[in-house]
Motif scaffolding. Structure first.
Motif, PDB file in Angstrom:
ATOM      1  N   UNK A  44     -39.370   0.791 -76.389  1.00  0.00           N
ATOM      2  CA  UNK A  44     -38.320  -0.055 -75.809  1.00  0.00           C
ATOM      3  C   UNK A  44     -36.997   0.696 -75.794  1.00  0.00           C
ATOM      4  N   UNK A  45     -36.321   0.676 -74.651  1.00  0.00           N
ATOM      5  CA  UNK A  45     -35.005   1.294 -74.542  1.00  0.00           C
ATOM      6  C   UNK A  45     -33.980   0.378 -75.188  1.00  0.00           C
ATOM      7  N   UNK A  46     -33.133   0.944 -76.035  1.00  0.00           N
ATOM      8  CA  UNK A  46     -32.105   0.159 -76.701  1.00  0.00           C
ATOM      9  C   UNK A  46     -30.933  -0.072 -75.754  1.00  0.00           C
ATOM     10  N   UNK A  47     -30.731  -1.326 -75.354  1.00  0.00           N
ATOM     11  CA  UNK A  47     -29.643  -1.668 -74.443  1.00  0.00           C
ATOM     12  C   UNK A  47     -28.493  -2.374 -75.154  1.00  0.00           C
ATOM     13  N   UNK A  48     -28.460  -2.282 -76.466  1.00  0.00           N
ATOM     14  CA  UNK A  48     -27.443  -3.008 -77.228  1.00  0.00           C
ATOM     15  C   UNK A  48     -26.030  -2.629 -76.798  1.00  0.00           C
ATOM     16  N   UNK A  49     -25.789  -1.329 -76.624  1.00  0.00           N
ATOM     17  CA  UNK A  49     -24.463  -0.892 -76.212  1.00  0.00           C
ATOM     18  C   UNK A  49     -24.085  -1.433 -74.854  1.00  0.00           C
ATOM     19  N   UNK A  50     -25.020  -1.350 -73.906  1.00  0.00           N
ATOM     20  CA  UNK A  50     -24.753  -1.857 -72.565  1.00  0.00           C
ATOM     21  C   UNK A  50     -24.529  -3.366 -72.565  1.00  0.00           C
ATOM     22  N   UNK A  51     -25.287  -4.083 -73.419  1.00  0.00           N
ATOM     23  CA  UNK A  51     -25.119  -5.532 -73.478  1.00  0.00           C
ATOM     24  C   UNK A  51     -23.734  -5.894 -74.011  1.00  0.00           C
ATOM     25  N   UNK A  52     -23.255  -5.122 -74.983  1.00  0.00           N
ATOM     26  CA  UNK A  52     -21.916  -5.369 -75.495  1.00  0.00           C
ATOM     27  C   UNK A  52     -20.856  -5.156 -74.429  1.00  0.00           C
ATOM     28  N   UNK A  53     -21.010  -4.105 -73.643  1.00  0.00           N
ATOM     29  CA  UNK A  53     -20.054  -3.832 -72.569  1.00  0.00           C
ATOM     30  C   UNK A  53     -20.142  -4.895 -71.475  1.00  0.00           C
ATOM     31  N   UNK A  54     -21.359  -5.318 -71.164  1.00  0.00           N
ATOM     32  CA  UNK A  54     -21.535  -6.349 -70.147  1.00  0.00           C
ATOM     33  C   UNK A  54     -20.908  -7.660 -70.605  1.00  0.00           C
ATOM     34  N   UNK A  55     -21.131  -8.016 -71.861  1.00  0.00           N
ATOM     35  CA  UNK A  55     -20.541  -9.233 -72.419  1.00  0.00           C
ATOM     36  C   UNK A  55     -19.022  -9.193 -72.315  1.00  0.00           C
ATOM     37  N   UNK A  56     -18.443  -8.051 -72.685  1.00  0.00           N
ATOM     38  CA  UNK A  56     -16.988  -7.920 -72.633  1.00  0.00           C
ATOM     39  C   UNK A  56     -16.475  -7.989 -71.197  1.00  0.00           C
ATOM     40  N   UNK A  57     -17.215  -7.406 -70.265  1.00  0.00           N
ATOM     41  CA  UNK A  57     -16.778  -7.389 -68.870  1.00  0.00           C
ATOM     42  C   UNK A  57     -16.826  -8.770 -68.231  1.00  0.00           C
ATOM     43  N   UNK A  58     -17.859  -9.532 -68.557  1.00  0.00           N
ATOM     44  CA  UNK A  58     -17.974 -10.865 -67.993  1.00  0.00           C
ATOM     45  C   UNK A  58     -16.971 -11.823 -68.617  1.00  0.00           C
ATOM     46  N   UNK A  59     -16.586 -11.524 -69.858  1.00  0.00           N
ATOM     47  CA  UNK A  59     -15.658 -12.398 -70.552  1.00  0.00           C
ATOM     48  C   UNK A  59     -16.390 -13.516 -71.261  1.00  0.00           C
ATOM     49  N   UNK A  60     -16.127 -13.687 -72.549  1.00  0.00           N
ATOM     50  CA  UNK A  60     -16.783 -14.742 -73.312  1.00  0.00           C
ATOM     51  C   UNK A  60     -16.341 -16.109 -72.793  1.00  0.00           C
ATOM     52  N   UNK A  61     -17.266 -17.041 -72.680  1.00  0.00           N
ATOM     53  CA  UNK A  61     -16.887 -18.381 -72.202  1.00  0.00           C
ATOM     54  C   UNK A  61     -15.946 -19.065 -73.179  1.00  0.00           C
ATOM     55  N   UNK A  62     -14.981 -19.764 -72.662  1.00  0.00           N
ATOM     56  CA  UNK A  62     -14.035 -20.489 -73.504  1.00  0.00           C
ATOM     57  C   UNK A  62     -14.735 -21.678 -74.150  1.00  0.00           C
ATOM     58  N   UNK A  63     -14.264 -22.123 -75.297  1.00  0.00           N
ATOM     59  CA  UNK A  63     -14.862 -23.305 -75.941  1.00  0.00           C
ATOM     60  C   UNK A  63     -14.905 -24.493 -74.986  1.00  0.00           C
ATOM     61  N   UNK A  64     -16.079 -25.132 -74.924  1.00  0.00           N
ATOM     62  CA  UNK A  64     -16.229 -26.269 -74.045  1.00  0.00           C
ATOM     63  C   UNK A  64     -16.415 -25.926 -72.582  1.00  0.00           C
ATOM     64  N   UNK A  65     -16.569 -24.633 -72.269  1.00  0.00           N
ATOM     65  CA  UNK A  65     -16.753 -24.198 -70.881  1.00  0.00           C
ATOM     66  C   UNK A  65     -18.024 -23.349 -70.778  1.00  0.00           C
ATOM     67  N   UNK A  66     -19.189 -23.959 -70.914  1.00  0.00           N
ATOM     68  CA  UNK A  66     -20.448 -23.213 -70.837  1.00  0.00           C
ATOM     69  C   UNK A  66     -20.572 -22.478 -69.514  1.00  0.00           C
ATOM     70  N   UNK A  67     -21.339 -21.401 -69.541  1.00  0.00           N
ATOM     71  CA  UNK A  67     -21.482 -20.565 -68.352  1.00  0.00           C
ATOM     72  C   UNK A  67     -22.955 -20.338 -68.034  1.00  0.00           C
ATOM     73  N   UNK A  68     -23.276 -20.378 -66.734  1.00  0.00           N
ATOM     74  CA  UNK A  68     -24.632 -20.102 -66.273  1.00  0.00           C
ATOM     75  C   UNK A  68     -24.608 -18.759 -65.545  1.00  0.00           C
ATOM     76  N   UNK A  69     -25.353 -17.792 -66.068  1.00  0.00           N
ATOM     77  CA  UNK A  69     -25.352 -16.429 -65.540  1.00  0.00           C
ATOM     78  C   UNK A  69     -26.756 -16.061 -65.077  1.00  0.00           C
ATOM     79  N   UNK A  70     -26.890 -15.728 -63.807  1.00  0.00           N
ATOM     80  CA  UNK A  70     -28.181 -15.342 -63.254  1.00  0.00           C
ATOM     81  C   UNK A  70     -28.296 -13.822 -63.148  1.00  0.00           C
ATOM     82  N   UNK A  71     -29.495 -13.311 -63.463  1.00  0.00           N
ATOM     83  CA  UNK A  71     -29.818 -11.898 -63.280  1.00  0.00           C
ATOM     84  C   UNK A  71     -30.922 -11.808 -62.233  1.00  0.00           C
TER      85      UNK A  71
END
Length: 233
Positions: free
Chosen positions: A1-28
């Motif tokens: 398995x390729x470790x994508x942990x670093x990329x996932x962290x960067x992707x999370x930061x780029x998309x921006x964490x959802x604000x409290x009470x503002x759930x987000x639906x993200x499609x891949x």
């Protein structure tokens, strides 16, 4: 398995964490089969739950195969053990319909939501859906429906809803639900030089009323050119 942990962290930061009470639906989604979309969606859901500490639902639109539940069950050391199946619909809504409807012995009609279950993954912080193919009878067919009811219902129970769509070259599911997603990420294998198909898919998603957040280059055997690129011109 390729470790994508670093990329996932960067992707999370780029998309921006959802604000409290503002759930987000993200499609891949990918334009073509074999781009590794399911792996990216699954690792993003795992990162959001374990590293970012969010409540996550991973919804698999590939209903007949349910590859997400199968992949997680096959690697409990990495993901955690799957819990007992429970209903995946909090209010009886569904993002699909089964036709013709199935009749129960008492004459009532099976609701569509009964065909979808969810399993807790390694505890209670994230869940993965699984379609009950075993419950289909005869010539019943399943169709994704253009409705936001199911996604809105899930928003009350999760911070992040990760949607894994089948590749666009074999299914219209991702385009059908695109208008009800907050963000859609196009996945391309890092060693894929031809970006014309993703560009066409981007246009189709935008034309359907969806919102493309960017392009994720999935690392296979080589270093990707970038984790998230601006959408193609």
């Amino acid at each position: 398995m390729v470790d994508l942990n670093g990329e996932m962290g960067e992707l999370w930061a780029s998309l921006g964490a959802p604000a409290p009470g503002r759930p987000r639906v993200v499609q891949f989604i990918a334009a073509r089969r074999g781009e590794g979309t399911s792996t990216v969606a699954r690792e993003f859901a795992r990162f959001a739950a374990r590293r970012a500490g969010r409540k996550v639902w991973l919804v698999d639109l590939d209903l007949f195969a349910s590859p997400q539940a199968a992949a997680i069950a096959a690697d409990p050391e990495h993901y955690g053990e799957l819990g007992t199946a429970v209903s995946a619909s909090p209010d009886g809504s569904a993002f699909f319909t089964v036709q013709p409807p199935q009749q129960a012995p008492d004459g009532s009609t099976w609701p569509d939501a009964r065909y979808l279950v969810a399993h807790a993954v390694g505890g209670q912080r994230w869940w993965v859906t699984r379609f009950r193919n075993d419950a289909l009878r005869g010539r019943q067919a399943v169709h994704i429906v253009p409705s936001g009811d199911y996604w809105n219902a899930l928003r009350k129970y999760a911070d992040i809803i990760v949607v894994d769509a089948p590749a666009a070259d074999r299914s219209q599911a991702g385009l059908t639900v695109a208008p009800f997603m907050d963000q859609t990420i196009l996945v391309v294998a890092a060693d894929q030089p031809d970006v014309r198909a993703p560009s066409l898919l981007r246009d189709a998603i935008n034309g359907a009323g969806g919102r493309c957040a960017g392009l994720f280059f999935n690392r296979a055997q080589i270093q990707p050119p970038g984790f998230l690129k601006a959408i193609l011109p």
